[in-house]
Design an enzyme around this catalytic site. Structure first.
Site, PDB file in Angstrom:
ATOM      1  N   GLY A 158     -20.149 -11.390 -17.332  1.00 19.09           N
ATOM      2  CA  GLY A 158     -20.903  -9.918 -17.930  1.00 19.09           C
ATOM      3  C   GLY A 158     -20.806  -9.614 -16.699  1.00 19.09           C
ATOM      4  O   GLY A 158     -20.477  -8.790 -15.734  1.00 19.09           O
ATOM      5  N   GLU A 211       2.486   4.613  -2.106  1.00 22.07           N
ATOM      6  CA  GLU A 211       4.273   4.149  -1.139  1.00 22.07           C
ATOM      7  C   GLU A 211       4.474   3.725  -1.897  1.00 22.07           C
ATOM      8  O   GLU A 211       5.850   2.739  -1.496  1.00 22.07           O
ATOM      9  CB  GLU A 211       3.969   2.923  -0.526  1.00 22.07           C
ATOM     10  CG  GLU A 211       2.521   3.992   1.511  1.00 22.07           C
ATOM     11  CD  GLU A 211       3.097   3.540   2.680  1.00 22.07           C
ATOM     12  OE1 GLU A 211       3.429   3.074   2.627  1.00 22.07           O
ATOM     13  OE2 GLU A 211       1.559   3.741   3.328  1.00 22.07           O
ATOM     14  N   GLY A 212       5.170   4.205  -2.953  1.00 20.58           N
ATOM     15  CA  GLY A 212       6.178   3.778  -3.796  1.00 20.58           C
ATOM     16  C   GLY A 212       5.218   2.657  -5.295  1.00 20.58           C
ATOM     17  O   GLY A 212       5.651   1.529  -4.775  1.00 20.58           O
ATOM     18  N   GLN A 224     -13.471 -11.590 -14.128  1.00 20.02           N
ATOM     19  CA  GLN A 224     -14.050 -13.076 -15.076  1.00 20.02           C
ATOM     20  C   GLN A 224     -14.972 -14.288 -14.876  1.00 20.02           C
ATOM     21  O   GLN A 224     -14.575 -14.902 -15.805  1.00 20.02           O
ATOM     22  CB  GLN A 224     -12.067 -13.848 -15.299  1.00 20.02           C
ATOM     23  CG  GLN A 224     -11.872 -14.077 -16.895  1.00 20.02           C
ATOM     24  CD  GLN A 224     -12.353 -13.224 -18.109  1.00 20.02           C
ATOM     25  OE1 GLN A 224     -12.265 -12.292 -17.881  1.00 20.02           O
ATOM     26  NE2 GLN A 224     -12.599 -13.662 -19.555  1.00 20.02           N
ATOM     27  N   ASP A 278       9.182   2.379   4.940  1.00 25.58           N
ATOM     28  CA  ASP A 278       9.654   0.713   5.076  1.00 25.58           C
ATOM     29  C   ASP A 278       8.934  -0.108   6.062  1.00 25.58           C
ATOM     30  O   ASP A 278       8.060  -1.284   5.794  1.00 25.58           O
ATOM     31  CB  ASP A 278      10.928   0.645   6.453  1.00 25.58           C
ATOM     32  CG  ASP A 278      12.186   0.623   4.578  1.00 25.58           C
ATOM     33  OD1 ASP A 278      12.075   0.337   3.217  1.00 25.58           O
ATOM     34  OD2 ASP A 278      13.239   0.477   4.926  1.00 25.58           O
ATOM     35  N   ALA A 311       6.741  15.658  -7.893  1.00 27.55           N
ATOM     36  CA  ALA A 311       8.448  15.338  -6.991  1.00 27.55           C
ATOM     37  C   ALA A 311       7.461  13.835  -6.758  1.00 27.55           C
ATOM     38  O   ALA A 311       6.841  13.948  -5.260  1.00 27.55           O
ATOM     39  CB  ALA A 311       8.590  15.918  -6.162  1.00 27.55           C
ATOM     40  N   LEU A 348       4.248  13.854   1.662  1.00 32.36           N
ATOM     41  CA  LEU A 348       5.735  13.738   1.134  1.00 32.36           C
ATOM     42  C   LEU A 348       5.842  14.757  -0.218  1.00 32.36           C
ATOM     43  O   LEU A 348       6.035  14.704  -0.648  1.00 32.36           O
ATOM     44  CB  LEU A 348       6.423  12.505   0.847  1.00 32.36           C
ATOM     45  CG  LEU A 348       7.873  12.228   0.796  1.00 32.36           C
ATOM     46  CD1 LEU A 348       8.842  12.912   1.299  1.00 32.36           C
ATOM     47  CD2 LEU A 348       8.255  10.830   0.464  1.00 32.36           C
ATOM     48  N   THR A 349       4.988  13.490  -0.828  1.00 26.33           N
ATOM     49  CA  THR A 349       4.437  13.821  -3.028  1.00 26.33           C
ATOM     50  C   THR A 349       4.369  15.013  -2.589  1.00 26.33           C
ATOM     51  O   THR A 349       3.416  15.533  -2.144  1.00 26.33           O
ATOM     52  CB  THR A 349       3.753  12.810  -3.492  1.00 26.33           C
ATOM     53  OG1 THR A 349       3.677  11.202  -2.582  1.00 26.33           O
ATOM     54  CG2 THR A 349       3.480  12.953  -4.783  1.00 26.33           C
ATOM     55  N   ILE A 351      -2.455  13.642  -1.207  1.00 22.17           N
ATOM     56  CA  ILE A 351      -2.194  13.415   0.756  1.00 22.17           C
ATOM     57  C   ILE A 351      -3.530  12.288   0.580  1.00 22.17           C
ATOM     58  O   ILE A 351      -4.305  13.274   0.845  1.00 22.17           O
ATOM     59  CB  ILE A 351      -1.949  14.261   1.147  1.00 22.17           C
ATOM     60  CG1 ILE A 351      -0.419  15.153   0.212  1.00 22.17           C
ATOM     61  CG2 ILE A 351      -1.404  13.430   2.524  1.00 22.17           C
ATOM     62  CD1 ILE A 351       0.703  14.395   0.379  1.00 22.17           C
TER      63      ILE A 351
END
Ligand code: FAD
Length: 376
Positions: free
Chosen positions: A337, A360-361, A333, A236, A126, A121-122, A153
């Site tokens: 170290g 995915e957004g 944390q 979705d 876009a 898609l990407t 992708i």
């Protein structure tokens, strides 16, 4: 402990065992070499795990099944969890909108794991604004001619079959986007630049260059103009899977921090006895459990094809990925170290967790999806 159907519990236990015994020992090396783990793909294939997203897998609650499997794999190796996650995402447009002929041709080899798929898609200009895509598809006779560049992708270099989204009529905006099934051997299909990444290094991310790429008309998915709807619906369904990935890596961070804090002695006692450390562990555990609960809820809504899916899937992805980032950062944390050193897995968990807030957004886009539903 969550209770699922015996079928789902069995799947989860099988994947957990496989993850602990086979995938975990490979995880650091997969991250270090950045090579796609074909051995893990074959392991998942042999055990039928790649069939879980498909009707061929025979699982009634297949979305929950994918989520449970991805969570277990991500707990030990996020890169490896993308093998199943991307297979599910790439196939969803076919399962949602494919004709019987398309399903008959493409689903069995994808379900058996003989072939891998991906979702394109990407584009460079876009990303969040997917509708700004520049890739075009033009029908000439019985062939669509695709031109453009898809980037970032997942699994592009290893997949055989791609769901690609392209503009068939720019004047119609999102209603001018169309979905296609594209095979890697089609003339004009090329892999471009392969990205170097912060995390999920064993999952190849690359460009797809479409240069007069010839796609047979019968590979149109749904109808012309339905592509954007198909892509959004596929996302979705997939966002609970990303949330599961996040829950898995958060759990890994928590498990590491608990174990380390019991072993590390400072001021004459294990640091786990310090209330400051205990409070951190408690927050990490509470956040991980909350993220898991929302993720399983989203997965159940996907199985019911609920009208609430968009909203809850976005909420689960948003929350679980933010939790994964927080918990894995805190895991470092807790280890001080040592946590920052590559000899321990915590820094890999943190690098791998980061992507779940982006793909995915991004989480900003998840907030837009949630707000849009709230304000309808
Ligand atoms: C490792 C990796 C794997 C990927 N795999 C795939 C894949 O398999 N298939 C695929 O199609 N894509 C894939 N993607 C693409 C991914 O979905 C996009 O990177 C993502 O949607 C964001 O797009 P962008 O990178 O262009 O960022 P941009 O859209 O440029 O966003 C930049 C910043 O602006 C913010 N922003 C943008 N719009 C808004 C807004 N309206 N409101 C508030 N903030 C906003 C974003 O949240 C972000 O912080 C992958 C990306 C990565 C990094």
């Amino acid at each position: 402990m969550w209770k699922f159907t015996p079928e789902l519990e069995m799947l989860r236990d099988t994947v957990r065992k496989m993850a602990n015994e086979v995938i975990a020992p490979r995880a650091a090396e997969i991250d270090l070499t950045g090579e796609f783990p074909w051995d893990i793909k074959e392991l998942l294939q042999r055990h039928g795990i790649l069939s879980v997203p498909f009707p061929e897998g025979g699982c009634e609650q297949k979305h929950t099944a994918v989520c449970l499997a991805v969570e277990e794999i991500a707990r030990v190796c996020v890169s490896s969890s993308l093998i199943l996650q991307v297979q599910a995402l790439g196939a969803t447009p076919i399962l949602l909108a494919g004709t019987e002929a398309q399903k008959t041709k493409y689903c069995p080899p994808l379900a058996s794991g003989e072939k891998l798929c991906a979702f394109g898609l990407t584009e460079p200009d876009a990303g969040s604004d997917a509708a700004a895509m520049a890739t075009t598809a033009e029908l000439r006779g019985d062939t669509y001619i695709l031109n453009g560049l898809k980037h970032f992708i997942s699994n592009a270099t290893v997949a055989d079959v791609f769901c690609i989204f392209a503009m068939t009529d720019r004047s119609k905006g999102t209603r001018g986007i169309t979905a296609f099934i594209v095979e890697k051997d089609y003339p004009g299909f090329h892999i471009g630049r392969v990205e170097k990444k912060m995390g999920i290094r064993g999952s190849p991310t690359a460009e797809i260059v479409l240069n007069d790429c010839r796609v047979p008309r019968e590979n149109l998915l749904g109808r012309e103009g339905e592509g954007f709807k198909i892509a959004m619906k596929a996302l979705d369904y997939s966002r609970p899977v990303i949330a599961s990935q996040a829950v898995g890596v958060a759990q890994a961070g928590l498990d590491f921090a608990v174990k380390y804090s019991k072993e590390r002695v400072q001021f004459g006692a294990p640091i786990a006895q310090l209330q400051g450390i205990q409070f951190m562990l408690a927050d990490m555990a509470a956040q991980t459990e909350a993220a898991r609960a929302l993720t399983y809820h989203a997965a159940a809504l996907a199985d019911e094809d609920s009208s609430q899916l968009s909203y809850i899937a976005a909420a689960a992805k948003l929350m679980a990925s933010d939790v994964a980032m927080r918990v894995t950062t805190d895991a470092i944390q807790v280890a001080g170290g040592y946590g920052y050193m590559v000899d321990f897995p915590a820094e890999r968990y943190m690098r791998d967790a980061k992507i779940t807030q982006i793909y995915e957004g991004t989480n900003q886009i998840q907030r837009l999806v949630i707000a849009r539903q709230l304000l309808r």
